[in-house]
Design an enzyme around this catalytic site. Structure first.
Site, mmCIF file in Angstrom:
data_model
loop_
_atom_site.group_PDB
_atom_site.id
_atom_site.type_symbol
_atom_site.label_atom_id
_atom_site.label_comp_id
_atom_site.label_asym_id
_atom_site.label_seq_id
_atom_site.Cartn_x
_atom_site.Cartn_y
_atom_site.Cartn_z
ATOM 1 N N TYR A 105 63.650 44.166 36.962
ATOM 2 C CA TYR A 105 62.651 43.516 37.803
ATOM 3 C C TYR A 105 63.372 42.539 38.753
ATOM 4 O O TYR A 105 64.087 41.650 38.299
ATOM 5 C CB TYR A 105 61.609 42.788 36.950
ATOM 6 C CG TYR A 105 60.748 41.910 37.816
ATOM 7 C CD1 TYR A 105 59.958 42.473 38.809
ATOM 8 C CD2 TYR A 105 60.783 40.540 37.709
ATOM 9 C CE1 TYR A 105 59.215 41.680 39.657
ATOM 10 C CE2 TYR A 105 60.034 39.734 38.547
ATOM 11 C CZ TYR A 105 59.253 40.314 39.524
ATOM 12 O OH TYR A 105 58.530 39.529 40.371
ATOM 13 N N ASP A 178 62.386 42.928 28.099
ATOM 14 C CA ASP A 178 61.215 42.900 28.979
ATOM 15 C C ASP A 178 60.477 44.205 28.734
ATOM 16 O O ASP A 178 60.900 45.275 29.144
ATOM 17 C CB ASP A 178 61.652 42.768 30.447
ATOM 18 C CG ASP A 178 60.453 42.682 31.407
ATOM 19 O OD1 ASP A 178 59.338 43.069 30.994
ATOM 20 O OD2 ASP A 178 60.635 42.249 32.560
ATOM 21 N N LYS A 203 50.276 42.161 34.127
ATOM 22 C CA LYS A 203 50.194 43.620 34.224
ATOM 23 C C LYS A 203 49.232 44.184 33.174
ATOM 24 O O LYS A 203 48.066 43.860 33.209
ATOM 25 C CB LYS A 203 51.594 44.226 34.130
ATOM 26 C CG LYS A 203 52.678 43.436 34.876
ATOM 27 C CD LYS A 203 52.445 43.341 36.376
ATOM 28 C CE LYS A 203 53.625 42.637 37.038
ATOM 29 N NZ LYS A 203 53.341 42.138 38.368
HETATM 30 C C1 PLP Z 1 58.861 44.351 34.528
HETATM 31 C C2 PLP Z 1 58.429 43.047 35.112
HETATM 32 N N1 PLP Z 1 58.850 41.906 34.546
HETATM 33 C C3 PLP Z 1 58.489 40.706 35.034
HETATM 34 C C4 PLP Z 1 57.688 40.597 36.155
HETATM 35 C C5 PLP Z 1 57.314 39.225 36.696
HETATM 36 O O1 PLP Z 1 55.979 38.964 36.374
HETATM 37 P P1 PLP Z 1 55.033 37.935 37.173
HETATM 38 O O2 PLP Z 1 54.803 38.527 38.514
HETATM 39 O O3 PLP Z 1 53.826 37.861 36.293
HETATM 40 O O4 PLP Z 1 55.748 36.648 37.264
HETATM 41 C C6 PLP Z 1 57.231 41.748 36.781
HETATM 42 C C7 PLP Z 1 56.391 41.648 37.993
HETATM 43 O O5 PLP Z 1 56.211 42.576 38.728
HETATM 44 C C8 PLP Z 1 57.612 43.005 36.251
HETATM 45 O O6 PLP Z 1 57.214 44.149 36.825
#
Ligand code: PLP
Length: 382
Positions: A105, A178, A203
């Site tokens: 990410y 993650d 998500k």
């Molecule tokens: C796999 C993954 N981890 C972390 C995040 C970060 O999340 P947030 O946008 O809620 O801060 C995202 C956001 O798209 C993501 O897709």
């Protein structure tokens, strides 16, 4: 006779069998209070609940559901997915070494690239698709945390969690996963040896694209976890009670949403896998995906709702398709009930390692025939 332990769908649908002790309400209340009165003995009326920056019953209920789903000792909600990641990273000590995947990410990759200097953290990157690359990146005795993301944005490469945990532990490091894309329904990293699990609750946990939130879960309440708890409170990266309430409400239907997204993603990936305007479909459910064999072992009940297509004809052709969709919504993010499609290189910017003909697709819960027809018509513009 006592019932067996409830299955994830039951825990989710009932928000961990919630019945309000005072009113009998079957949905947890939204407690907006910032502060809580002590009892006649001057003790907190609920353990740990004195001030909402340290703890609030509304987010405690959501955390309990998540901890049960992950088989975790404890869980906590924070202000966003990226705050969940950075809370754990900020709990490392100056001089610690960290290992991250090269493709992950992009926000969190950016955090490590920009902030590790400020926090005096050293880091190494590894290619999650290359055999032995993780082992080579780990420095025994020096590496304190190995970070993996599986399936991994936006190629959906799959990392073997059990193997990564064994390598991390052999070197004296902890493993954080993650697991946003896998959700606690498809993969349980702690069962496979992980120490910490992270979710962007924005998500699938919430699932309705109406909240930004993050979550962490821990296999044990160890030293790093205690620091992460302290960091949530002292850095103040808490989630508002309304957002926590929305996450909890969203979670009650997560099993149905994830089931439908997985089924539709598999259908769309198979349908387009030999399309003349598509160079490659990236989906771990397809037998030709490099992570398929690990995904078969590690993911249960589906391969997730995320896929990417690489459009034949390069960046311009991909952008034409992104502009031509009529049902897919041209927006970033993932894991909501509505399907989204985005040109990932545009979103990530010039430093992105992502191929510039790649469109990332988050498959929602709409009629799958409608989605296939929309992509078919958009691809005529490629
Ligand atoms: C796999 C993954 N981890 C972390 C995040 C970060 O999340 P947030 O946008 O809620 O801060 C995202 C956001 O798209 C993501 O897709």
């Amino acid at each position: 006779m006592k019932n067996e332990a409830p299955k994830p769908a039951t825990i989710l649908a009932q928000a961990d069998h919630y019945i309000d002790a005072t009113t009998g309400a079957v949905t947890p209340p939204l407690i907006a209070a910032s502060t809580f009165a002590r009892d006649a003995d001057y003790a907190p009326r609920l353990p740990g609940v004195t001030y909402s920056r340290d703890g609030n019953p509304t987010y405690r209920q959501a955390e309990q559901v998540l901890a049960k789903l992950e088989g975790a000792a404890d869980a906590m909600l924070v202000a966003s997915g990226i705050a969940a990641g950075s809370t754990l990273l900020r709990s490392l000590s100056a001089g610690d070494h960290l290992v991250i995947p090269r493709v992950m990410y992009h926000g969190l990759r950016e955090w490590v690239h920009s902030f590790s200097n400020r926090w005096d953290l050293a880091f190494s990157e590894f290619d999650p698709t290359a055999p032995n690359a993780l082992e080579a990146a780990i420095r025994p005795g020096e590496t304190k945390l190995v970070w993996i993301e599986t399936p991994c944005n936006p190629t959906w490469d799959v990392t073997d969690i059990a193997a990564a945990a064994a390598l991390a532990h052999k070197a004296g490091a902890k493993l954080a996963v993650d697991s946003t894309v896998a959700t606690p329904l498809l993969t349980r990293p702690i069962e496979l040896g992980a120490d910490y699990v992270m979710h962007s609750a924005t998500k699938y946990l919430n699932g309705h694209s109406d909240v930004v939130a993050g979550a962490l879960a821990a296999a044990a309440e160890d030293e790093l976890w205690a620091k992460a708890r302290e960091s949530r409170s002292l850095d103040g990266v808490i989630l508002g009670p309304f957002e926590a309430w929305l996450v909890l409400r969203g979670m009650r239907t997560m099993h149905l949403r994830v089931q439908q997204s997985c089924a539709s993603a598999m259908h769309i990936a198979s349908h387009f896998s030999a399309h003349p305007k598509i160079e490659r479909v990236l989906y771990p459910g397809l037998a030709d995906h490099p992570g398929h064999e690990i995904a078969k072992r590690q993911m249960r009940g589906g391969y997730g709702g995320m896929m990417s297509i690489q459009v034949a004809g390069g960046r311009d052709a991909a952008l034409r398709v992104a502009k031509a969709v009529q049902l897919f919504i041209p927006a970033t993010s993932l894991g909501g009930v509505e399907s989204l499609l985005e040109h990932r290189a545009t979103v990530e910017g010039p430093d992105s390692p992502v191929p510039d003909n790649l469109l990332r697709i988050s498959v929602g819960i709409e009629d799958v025939g409608d989605l296939v027809a929309d992509l078919e018509q958009a691809l005529t513009q490629a």
